[in-house]
Design an enzyme around this catalytic site. Structure first.
Site, short mmCIF file in Angstrom:
data_model
loop_
_atom_site.label_atom_id
_atom_site.label_comp_id
_atom_site.label_asym_id
_atom_site.label_seq_id
_atom_site.Cartn_x
_atom_site.Cartn_y
_atom_site.Cartn_z
N LYS A 78 0.08 -11.29 -10.95
CA LYS A 78 0.63 -9.93 -10.84
C LYS A 78 1.82 -9.95 -9.90
O LYS A 78 1.78 -10.63 -8.86
CB LYS A 78 -0.47 -8.99 -10.32
CG LYS A 78 -0.07 -7.52 -10.29
CD LYS A 78 -1.21 -6.63 -9.78
CE LYS A 78 -0.83 -5.15 -9.84
NZ LYS A 78 -1.92 -4.27 -9.36
N SER A 158 -3.05 -0.36 -12.46
CA SER A 158 -1.68 -0.82 -12.40
C SER A 158 -1.51 -2.29 -12.80
O SER A 158 -0.40 -2.73 -13.05
CB SER A 158 -1.15 -0.66 -10.98
OG SER A 158 -1.88 -1.50 -10.09
N SER A 182 -7.36 -0.41 -10.25
CA SER A 182 -6.32 -1.13 -10.99
C SER A 182 -6.68 -2.50 -11.54
O SER A 182 -5.86 -3.10 -12.23
CB SER A 182 -5.09 -1.28 -10.11
OG SER A 182 -4.34 -0.10 -10.15
#
Ligand code: GLN
Length: 490
Positions: A78, A158, A182
């Protein structure tokens, strides 16, 4: 081996160790898949040269009979994790081309264990969002589609780039972060496993901060065993993070197959929402039946402050964000838009550098921390947070873990919810409680809904008891037998 990208992380690790294929082969297979899948917008930065170099180093180690727990396995990261020498922008324009000269502890641990880095994954700007529509670099598209429709679907957020990439076989597994849901919500939306460990289990050093008292790193993977394998690598005390816990990392992998005989599973009655699709309630009941069959005793519990969790989160998280994001002022990193004086330079830089949702959170956060409102909002939210943690402590008197749905709905189409922030915030109604209380939570893919979209079940455990999350998660995975994959259209 026909398609190396279809393997689970643990299958790949053992295939590599047994020399059935090389790290270069499996890495190249993923790089090829990434090239064909650019329309999903899952990766922000691809690092093929770095990947092949790391793969060759792994192959050399494996040839000598050496190597770590993830030796040679290609994964995605990420874009919130700093990786030395690789552009890291947290899904935001304000960081410009920021290239950190240091490595986050979590990624350093993954590389130490032999993982190979494929690239940086798209995400909602500063991890604020539930759909990946808040990325400054365009929304991520889910590989999943509704039956008979080609509407572009959100992968959740997210960590949506992470979820989309793992679901579309563009990496064996990926890192995520979870401040309010998330990791678990995107995992649920894309038929994957995601675990947010206990606060303090993974070091936050080198992870771009959103809300420091809530942020935790964790993996998004294809199976429960993969999540255990990867979390074991990511976890551990780090003196560079004062909130990291000085605890040994248990054997998460062997926990996945532990018997559940005699375990007490709590069903919190407050985890029901008006307008929640009946399919989700049915799946929850199915989960209860699966766990009863596995030898668990099912007990009803009450977490009475649950309804205040989301409002408290939307005070605490923006407050911390407004403070954390104060550092992006055009002086130190990335974008700078000159004004007539220092103040107008700050204003213009921040107005242009941050997206709409981030600006909204900064304004809410600044407001709730301001002198006149601090007691009315921030202090009260902290008190609610303490009550929520207390609810869980009371529940642990009666049970060993909790079973809940992960989300109140399946994935939605891009643009279908994005003009209503409050509706968007409701995505996390079942996940934020674990962040507020610092507890581990895992999402397990359990079924497809009538539209053909994945739904997840969540297991919340006691602090530092990820092992029970893995044990219950493993049992749910075996009972559900979820093998559905998105049909390739990209
Ligand atoms: N959707 C939540 C938010 O927007 C949670 C995000 C997260 O966990 N990073 O704040």
């Amino acid at each position: 081996m026909s398609d190396l990208t279809k393997l689970s992380l643990s299958e790949a690790v053992s295939g590599l160790r047994n020399k059935q294929f090389s790290s270069r082969e499996i890495t190249q297979a993923h790089l090829d898949a990434m090239e064909q899948a650019r329309s999903l917008n899952a990766y922000l930065t691809e690092t093929p040269d770095k990947a092949l170099k790391m793969a060759d180093a792994s192959d050399a180690k494996i040839a000598k009979g050496e190597g770590g727990a993830l030796e040679g396995a290609p994964i995605g990261i990420k874009d919130l994790f700093c990786v030395d020498g690789v552009k890291t922008c947290a899904g935001s324009k304000i960081l410009g081309d920021f290239t950190p000269p240091y490595e986050s502890t979590v990624t350093a641990k993954l590389w130490d264990d032999g993982a190979v880095m494929l690239g940086k994954l798209n995400m909602d700007e500063f991890a604020m969002g539930s759909s990946n529509e808040n990325s400054a670099f365009g929304n991520v598209i889910s590989p999943w589609q509704r039956k008979g429709s080609n509407t572009a679907m959100v992968p959740g957020g997210s960590s949506g780039g992470s979820a989309s990439a793992v679901a579309a076989d563009l990496c064996l597994a990926a890192t995520g972060t979870d401040t309010g849901g998330s990791i678990r919500q995107p995992a649920a939306f894309t038929g994957l496993v995601g675990i947010k460990p206990t606060y303090g289990r993974c070091s936050r050093y080198g992870i771009v901060a959103f809300a420091s008292s809530l942020d935790q790193a964790g993996p998004i993977t294809k199976t429960v065993e993969d999540a255990a394998l990867m979390l074991a690598s990511m976890s551990g005390f780090d003196e560079k993070d004062s909130t990291s816990l000085q605890r040994d990392v248990p054997d998460f992998v062997s926990a996945c197959t532990k018997s559940l005989k005699g375990m007490r599973i709590g069903i919190p009655k407050e985890y029901r929402m008006d307008g929640m699709p009946e399919e989700i309630e049915k799946l929850w009941q199915q989960g209860i039946a699966w766990l009863r069959d596995a030898g668990c005793e099912i007990v009803d519990v009450s977490l009475p402050h649950t309804k205040y969790a989301l409002p408290a989160y939307y005070i605490v998280a923006p407050a911390e964000a407004s403070s954390n994001l104060a550092r992006y002022d055009g002086m130190r990193y990335g974008v700078r838009v000159d004004g007539d004086d220092l103040n107008s330079t700050y204003e213009r830089t921040r107005a242009q550098g941050f997206g709409e949702e981030v600006r909204r959170r900064i304004m809410i956060g600044t407001y709730v921390l301001s002198a006149g409102f601090y007691d009315a909002y921030y202090i009260r939210a902290q008190k609610v947070r303490a009550r929520i943690a207390e609810d869980f402590r009371d529940a642990w008197e009666k049970c060993d873990a909790l079973l809940t749905p992960t989300t109140p709905s399946a994935a939605f189409g891009i643009g279908e919810v994005s003009d209503d922030p409050v509706q968007m915030y409701l995505n996390d109604v079942f996940t934020v409680t674990a962040n507020l209380a610092g507890l581990p939570g895992i999402s397990i893919p359990a079924a497809l809904d009538h539209q053909g979209l994945p739904l997840g079940l969540q297991v919340i455990g006691k602090a530092l008891d990820e092992e029970t999350c893995f044990a219950v998660g493993g049992a749910l995975e075996r009972a559900a037998g979820f093998t559905a994959k998105a049909k390739k259209w990209w």
